[in-house]
Design an enzyme around this catalytic site. Sequence first.
Site, PDB file in Angstrom:
ATOM      1  N   GLY A   1       6.630   6.696  18.173  1.00 43.06           N
ATOM      2  CA  GLY A   1       6.684   6.013  19.466  1.00 43.06           C
ATOM      3  C   GLY A   1       5.916   6.715  20.570  1.00 43.06           C
ATOM      4  O   GLY A   1       5.345   6.064  21.458  1.00 43.06           O
TER       5      GLY A   1
ATOM      6  N   ASP B   1       8.865   2.443  15.715  1.00 42.64           N
ATOM      7  CA  ASP B   1       9.524   2.342  14.415  1.00 42.64           C
ATOM      8  C   ASP B   1       9.257   1.041  13.663  1.00 42.64           C
ATOM      9  O   ASP B   1       9.413   1.002  12.432  1.00 42.64           O
ATOM     10  CB  ASP B   1      11.033   2.563  14.567  1.00 42.64           C
ATOM     11  CG  ASP B   1      11.360   4.035  14.692  1.00 42.64           C
ATOM     12  OD1 ASP B   1      10.435   4.851  14.587  1.00 42.64           O
ATOM     13  OD2 ASP B   1      12.542   4.363  14.887  1.00 42.64           O
TER      14      ASP B   1
ATOM     15  N   ASP C   1       7.842  11.245  17.699  1.00 37.29           N
ATOM     16  CA  ASP C   1       8.727  10.143  18.082  1.00 37.29           C
ATOM     17  C   ASP C   1      10.000  10.690  18.704  1.00 37.29           C
ATOM     18  O   ASP C   1      10.072  11.863  19.084  1.00 37.29           O
ATOM     19  CB  ASP C   1       8.993   9.201  16.892  1.00 37.29           C
ATOM     20  CG  ASP C   1       9.807   9.818  15.778  1.00 37.29           C
ATOM     21  OD1 ASP C   1      10.161  11.011  15.890  1.00 37.29           O
ATOM     22  OD2 ASP C   1      10.100   9.115  14.800  1.00 37.29           O
TER      23      ASP C   1
ATOM     24  N   HIS D   1      16.501   0.495  16.780  1.00 36.90           N
ATOM     25  CA  HIS D   1      15.640  -0.452  17.484  1.00 36.90           C
ATOM     26  C   HIS D   1      14.497  -0.914  16.569  1.00 36.90           C
ATOM     27  O   HIS D   1      14.171  -0.269  15.580  1.00 36.90           O
ATOM     28  CB  HIS D   1      15.053   0.149  18.782  1.00 36.90           C
ATOM     29  CG  HIS D   1      14.391   1.474  18.590  1.00 36.90           C
ATOM     30  ND1 HIS D   1      13.067   1.618  18.323  1.00 36.90           N
ATOM     31  CD2 HIS D   1      14.887   2.736  18.604  1.00 36.90           C
ATOM     32  CE1 HIS D   1      12.765   2.893  18.198  1.00 36.90           C
ATOM     33  NE2 HIS D   1      13.858   3.597  18.356  1.00 36.90           N
TER      34      HIS D   1
ATOM     35  N   ALA E   1      -0.201  -7.809  22.845  1.00 34.19           N
ATOM     36  CA  ALA E   1      -0.814  -9.099  22.554  1.00 34.19           C
ATOM     37  C   ALA E   1      -2.322  -8.887  22.529  1.00 34.19           C
ATOM     38  O   ALA E   1      -2.884  -8.267  23.434  1.00 34.19           O
ATOM     39  CB  ALA E   1      -0.449 -10.098  23.632  1.00 34.19           C
TER      40      ALA E   1
ATOM     41  N   SER F   1       0.786  -9.954  27.473  1.00 36.62           N
ATOM     42  CA  SER F   1       1.521 -10.592  26.377  1.00 36.62           C
ATOM     43  C   SER F   1       2.201 -11.881  26.829  1.00 36.62           C
ATOM     44  O   SER F   1       2.627 -12.003  27.978  1.00 36.62           O
ATOM     45  CB  SER F   1       2.545  -9.616  25.810  1.00 36.62           C
ATOM     46  OG  SER F   1       3.357  -9.119  26.845  1.00 36.62           O
TER      47      SER F   1
ATOM     48  N   HIS G   1       6.055   7.205   8.792  1.00 36.25           N
ATOM     49  CA  HIS G   1       5.149   7.136   9.955  1.00 36.25           C
ATOM     50  C   HIS G   1       3.765   7.680   9.578  1.00 36.25           C
ATOM     51  O   HIS G   1       2.729   7.103   9.938  1.00 36.25           O
ATOM     52  CB  HIS G   1       5.690   7.986  11.108  1.00 36.25           C
ATOM     53  CG  HIS G   1       6.614   7.270  12.056  1.00 36.25           C
ATOM     54  ND1 HIS G   1       6.303   6.071  12.654  1.00 36.25           N
ATOM     55  CD2 HIS G   1       7.822   7.624  12.563  1.00 36.25           C
ATOM     56  CE1 HIS G   1       7.296   5.713  13.482  1.00 36.25           C
ATOM     57  NE2 HIS G   1       8.231   6.636  13.442  1.00 36.25           N
TER      58      HIS G   1
ATOM     59  N   ARG H   1       2.948  -1.867  37.506  1.00 35.11           N
ATOM     60  CA  ARG H   1       2.504  -1.881  36.105  1.00 35.11           C
ATOM     61  C   ARG H   1       1.177  -2.617  35.990  1.00 35.11           C
ATOM     62  O   ARG H   1       1.065  -3.771  36.379  1.00 35.11           O
ATOM     63  CB  ARG H   1       3.558  -2.533  35.213  1.00 35.11           C
ATOM     64  CG  ARG H   1       4.811  -1.685  35.137  1.00 35.11           C
ATOM     65  CD  ARG H   1       5.856  -2.350  34.298  1.00 35.11           C
ATOM     66  NE  ARG H   1       5.420  -2.471  32.912  1.00 35.11           N
ATOM     67  CZ  ARG H   1       6.009  -3.270  32.040  1.00 35.11           C
ATOM     68  NH1 ARG H   1       7.014  -4.027  32.427  1.00 35.11           N
ATOM     69  NH2 ARG H   1       5.583  -3.323  30.797  1.00 35.11           N
TER      70      ARG H   1
HETATM   71 FE   LIG Z   1      10.229   6.947  14.516  1.00 26.75          FE
END
Ligand SMILES: [Fe+2]
Length: 557
Positions: free
Chosen positions: A300, A328, A153, A12, A410, A521, A134, A440
């Site tokens: 993450g 990532d 992560d 991803h 954003a 965003s 990272h 949310r």
């Molecule tokens: Fe990672």
Amino acid sequence: MLTLGINYSQMHDSSACIVRDGELLFAVAEERISRVKHDSGFPKLAIQACLDFAEVTAGQLDEVCFGWQTAGPIYRHDLKLYATGHWPLTKVNVLNSSRYFLSMWHQESGAAPFRRIFGESKTRFRYVDHHLAHAISAYAYSGFDDAAVAVMDGRGAWEATSIWRGRAGRLEHLLTLNWPDSLGLFYAQFTGFLGFVPNSDEWKVMGLAPYGQQGIDLSPFINPHDQPYRVHSKTLVGDGSQFSHLTPLLGLPREPESEISEQHKNIAFAVQDACEAAMMSVIKMALAKTGSRNLCLAGGVALNSKANGKIVASGAIEKIFVQPAASDDGVALGAALAPYLDDNGRLPNKAMRHGYWGPSFDDDAIEKTLLTYKIRHTKLSDTATAAAQFLSEGKILGWFQGRMEFGPRALGSRSILADPRDPEMNAKVNNAVKFREWWRPFAPSFKKEAVPEYLESAYDSPFMILTAQVRPGKRSVIPSVTHVDGSARPQTVEREINPLYYRLIDEFGAITGVPVIMNTSFNLRGEAIVHTPTDALRTFFSSGMDALVIGSYVIEK
Ligand SMILES: [Fe+2]
């Protein structure tokens, strides 16, 4: 030295960045250009954008640095887990591991497509251990000379959590917890169980958590308070079949898009609570091992703004830097600096104070697009004042200015803005624009000087990556950006960093007495944040936004 950093794992968030003599010039995620959310393909468009920005060819690069090990170590670790019974030995799993290995091996972990697309050259390819990439991305942009660095992560090749000491431009490795003892795996499993997309929709679980109550026992899956935490992956993953192992303890998994029950809310509460405790356990270890009070986070899991807010509020640390592209996409930033560690060298370490590393479009380019589509528009003499006026009239505004943000948030370049004083605004923006889940929360952008008046802990938050409690007396003043538990995920905006956005908030404050605006965003649900003027227009006209301020132009409906 001119280096290109790349995230390419086929998993991803493929991305690229370019660094000249230690100075980050440009960074962009492939998804923004390709319009494929979380694009995992080879980031050829992002790389080309980096080269174009720096006005160089691929042949002029000194190094191309990937934020991952080569495929071999990843495959070896997988095989070891199957052999030792630490991961379900199923045909599907072994096939997936083998297919992944063969695909990456065939692509020389990214070097082959790079050469094919950008030509053969003497440029050197480097493969940086994922957690080192990272860790560099957190430490080398923090501006802290001395720091505890924690990476958490889903997984690297073998790594799930690691602790490092940053000092005088060097990074010393102190501890690694191997996959699958992974906080990312733990959170992702329950994200899937709750009917959301793992490794993507963790935000939704975090937002749902405050609606739940204590009472769900997750101790079969995690010991969050141990030092270090332990994730019981065997009970968490079972035999590898879809959630069959969770059902006896937690009931049936939620169907995507179905109603949210009290049980779902309570599970979200317990997952978030356990994650916060486990993160705190890692951070306590990192602080104890390094003796530092400065903390750098990446991976993450470090996008968990609720947990980050609690770390700050705990008083355990003095300063914190959470790399804004903590997932990532951000390993490109770390990988591009890895060559500076060669021959006992030191990392450059300049504090990152903004996230505006992407492409921009000037008024000429914007006007050309508007004329092409024959869209009626007006040129503004003062965009900030006009936008503030729109917002004060309750209008939902598209705001497209300057260089695009790198990272998931954003921050006033590609934003949808609204009046936070209207208690109905959350629902209005949801219905008109975002079409997203009711629970949310939306986030506020504050004029920096106004933060102490509104928030209980006034820690700088330029990247919207820490939550803070809104002062009880102010919750009814900005209801649409205050979450059910009284928290908010603020962006603190400084005049010197983003003068135009600062002035917009300031003008809104002059009109309304509240120097705070709702900032979400600029995208529709499930889509990547807009990149070009065309993306912005398409999103504007397929939503219920009232006006779009794009460069110096305004378009009204
Ligand atoms: Fe990672």
